[in-house]
Enzyme design. Structure first.
Site, PDB file in Angstrom:
ATOM      1  N   CYS A   2      39.795  34.432  36.986  1.00  0.00           N
ATOM      2  CA  CYS A   2      40.908  34.483  36.046  1.00  0.00           C
ATOM      3  C   CYS A   2      41.148  33.072  35.544  1.00  0.00           C
ATOM      4  O   CYS A   2      41.285  32.138  36.336  1.00  0.00           O
ATOM      5  CB  CYS A   2      42.157  35.019  36.733  1.00  0.00           C
ATOM      6  SG  CYS A   2      43.551  35.295  35.613  1.00  0.00           S
ATOM      7  N   ARG A  30      40.596  37.662  32.390  1.00  0.00           N
ATOM      8  CA  ARG A  30      41.643  38.228  33.231  1.00  0.00           C
ATOM      9  C   ARG A  30      41.104  38.787  34.539  1.00  0.00           C
ATOM     10  O   ARG A  30      40.091  39.469  34.572  1.00  0.00           O
ATOM     11  CB  ARG A  30      42.380  39.353  32.482  1.00  0.00           C
ATOM     12  CG  ARG A  30      43.601  39.866  33.239  1.00  0.00           C
ATOM     13  CD  ARG A  30      44.290  41.002  32.521  1.00  0.00           C
ATOM     14  NE  ARG A  30      45.509  41.385  33.216  1.00  0.00           N
ATOM     15  CZ  ARG A  30      46.013  42.600  33.238  1.00  0.00           C
ATOM     16  NH1 ARG A  30      45.424  43.564  32.555  1.00  0.00           N
ATOM     17  NH2 ARG A  30      47.125  42.866  33.916  1.00  0.00           N
ATOM     18  N   GLY A  56      48.031  33.391  36.315  1.00  0.00           N
ATOM     19  CA  GLY A  56      48.988  33.265  37.400  1.00  0.00           C
ATOM     20  C   GLY A  56      49.739  34.540  37.683  1.00  0.00           C
ATOM     21  O   GLY A  56      49.411  35.621  37.186  1.00  0.00           O
ATOM     22  N   VAL A 248      35.934  34.489  58.777  1.00  0.00           N
ATOM     23  CA  VAL A 248      34.559  34.026  58.621  1.00  0.00           C
ATOM     24  C   VAL A 248      34.277  32.932  59.640  1.00  0.00           C
ATOM     25  O   VAL A 248      35.172  32.170  60.016  1.00  0.00           O
ATOM     26  CB  VAL A 248      34.301  33.497  57.186  1.00  0.00           C
ATOM     27  CG1 VAL A 248      35.103  32.236  56.912  1.00  0.00           C
ATOM     28  CG2 VAL A 248      32.817  33.248  56.932  1.00  0.00           C
TER      29      VAL A 248
END
Length: 565
Positions: A2, A30, A56, A248
């Protein structure tokens, strides 16, 4: 990812043919989190005279809409309020926004524009100037570096307005910003309430989401609060009440072990991703290209996050909550053990927060968005920062002899005997930097790989090849070579911070301990005499609160469950 791109005031006619309004061009990529169906950009006011492109999330958009009853909204997007707020309040509305954002607003009535970035720079943004007089704005440096004569990072908490002659104006100026020592007494429940509010407001989503869970204090608290408050939210009704968590690490790493334990305690559907040192090394070039830095500690931490983000997105998840920002606010890095007094302690936390957009925010935003994943960071909520930074820093000081380890005020705030948030030993687990927690051999492997690719003769000429931010280690030289290949402009190299550091300290804090000058490494294990697995084997036993039995909570553990969008 984005992101936004804007070219304002183009003078090239051939370029003008591509613009949306006269000589101004606005573009947007987007990642739809709120109102995926109708929230495409650009966004407009009623008569489309105000045009906005934004990256945002505005968490208080529903509240803001209530104050704009005379306005008609075209979409359900949280960012749709921006154009209408501008109509009502002019450029003075930015501080009304509670969220993370970078946006460009074009007023076609007088062809003026404004650009703004969120308070601490959670979203990334750059600004550049072309030889033809054009102004460029981009979420990524690579959107500018071939077209601008000069570009730089857009300062967080600022806006840029054509109406004021093209200058920057600081819109975010909280009390802690001047670094004067505050005096508010420590109230554990005030910290707890403020942080719970920060997490809850970030559960606003119309897409599948989860939490990053390393098993450290910060991510574990985010996960615990999310698990408690998820039921009854719109997100739970749409995607189910059980939280998904992700971790992870290298095989057998501290984070994998702790993350699994916390996940079982909270009853999350836990996804564990393993990588090898070679997997990480193979990803380094992609990390530097996407994160756009040559800072050593940022690359070390970004790489496992980059690899994990790719896996998370493949499960259909588009948003995660993460624990960045806590160490800066509460002095959680291990070097804070050596803070000489509360004034130095507080001023260092202020410096660290102000620099977050160059380090952890940069990593969290870009390492995830590279694969179309959004990271939300509740510790960097404006109201929570104000609450935590108003505390008398004496309460944050680390005093092992009194059982007060790093981030003691945060740990104590969530130390609830009646309804525990976390197992006691997790609540009081020593700080591990992300690049250490994924496995100590990760950093050791990076150093060995760099030594194979950078020889002593190259290092002897480093100051001539790289006169700005001259790399002092072979690892730093290796990253710098890759960065310069992708971003050879001087403006690009100036966007990356430099200076002496130990265990992620600022250069000023290095002065706290003379011995640190001989062990300049951003790893937490460089905090000799503090970290339990320090590089030279030095360690100190930090007293922990006595362990008490905690009531069992029903546990549920899932493996590799695919979430469909």
């Amino acid at each position: 990812m984005c992101g936004i791109l804007a070219v304002l005031g183009c003078s090239d006619d051939s370029q003008a043919k591509r613009v949306r309004n006269g000589f101004n061009y606005l573009a947007h990529q987007r990642l739809a989190i709120i109102d995926p169906a109708s929230g495409d950009q650009p966004l407009f006011n009623e008569d489309k005279s105000i045009v906005v492109t934004v990256n945002g999330e505005i968490y208080n958009h529903e509240e803001l809409r209530k104050g704009l009853k005379n306005h008609k909204f075209h979409t359900g997007s949280d960012c749709d309020v921006i154009a209408h707020l501008y109509e009502e309040h002019g450029e003075n509305f930015v501080d009304m926004l509670d969220g993370i954002f970078s946006f460009v607003l074009l007023d076609t009535r007088d062809n003026s524009f404004m650009v703004a970035r969120d308070a601490v720079g959670v979203t990334s943004l750059y600004i550049g100037w072309g030889l033809d007089g054009s102004l460029w704005v981009s979420s990524e440096m690579k959107g500018l570096h071939e077209d601008c004569e000069h570009f730089e990072a857009f300062p967080p908490g600022h806006l840029y307005s054509s109406k004021s002659g093209g200058g920057f104006k600081q819109w975010y100026n909280p009390p802690w910003f001047n670094e004067s020592v505050p005096s508010t007494p420590y109230e554990p429940l005030a910290i707890r309430s403020a942080f719970e509010d920060a997490v809850i407001k970030r559960l606003m989503t119309d897409v599948p989401f989860g939490v990053l869970l390393s098993g450290g204090l910060d991510s574990s608290l985010v996960a615990s609060i999310t698990a408690r408050h998820l039921a009854g939210t719109k997100a739970a009704k749409r995607w189910g009440p059980q939280l998904h968590s992700f971790c992870v690490g290298l095989e057998g790493s501290p984070d994998l072990k702790a993350g699994k334990e916390v996940a079982e305690y909270l009853g999350t559907v836990h996804h564990e991703f393993h990588f090898t040192v070679q997997d990480g090394i193979d990803a380094i070039e992609g990390v530097i290209y996407h994160v756009e830095t040559y800072d050593v500690t940022t690359i070390r931490a970004s790489t496992p996050m980059f690899l994990m983000s790719r896996k998370i997105k493949s499960l259909g998840v588009k948003m995660v909550l993460s624990g960045e920002g806590s160490d800066e606010i509460f002095g959680g890095y291990l070097y804070f053990h050596k803070a000489p007094n509360k004034q130095e302690f507080h001023q260092e936390t202020c410096r660290k927060i102000k620099a977050l957009h160059k380090y952890d925010c940069l990593r969290a935003n870009k390492a995830t968005s590279a694969f179309g994943l959004e990271a939300r960071v509740p510790f960097l909520d404006k109201e929570f920062i104000n609450t935590a930074m108003s505390l008398d820093p004496e309460s944050k000081m680390i005093k092992p002899q009194e059982g007060r380890i790093e981030k003691w005020v945060l740990r104590r705030a969530f130390d609830d005997e009646e309804r525990p948030y976390l197992p006691k030993h997790i609540l009081y687990r020593q700080k591990e930097q992300f690049s250490d927690g994924v496995g100590y051999s990760w950093i050791d492997g990076l150093k060995a790989h760099a030594a194979e690719n950078v020889n002593d003769k190259m290092m002897s000429n480093a100051a001539f090849i790289f006169p700005h931010n001259t790399p002092l280690t072979k690892e730093a030289y290796y990253y710098r070579m890759i960065f310069e290949r992708f971003f050879p402009q001087n403006s690009a190299r100036l966007t990356v911070p430099g200076g002496a550091t130990v265990a992620c300290s600022t250069a000023k804090a290095v002065e706290w301990d003379a011995s640190w000058s001989n062990n300049m490494d951003p790893s937490g294990r460089a905090a000799i005499g503090v970290h339990l697995s320090a590089y030279d084997g030095s360690k100190v036993a930090l007293p922990l609160p006595p362990h008490k039995a905690i009531d069992d909570i029903p546990m549920m553990m899932g493996q590799e469950v695919v979430i469909q969008t």
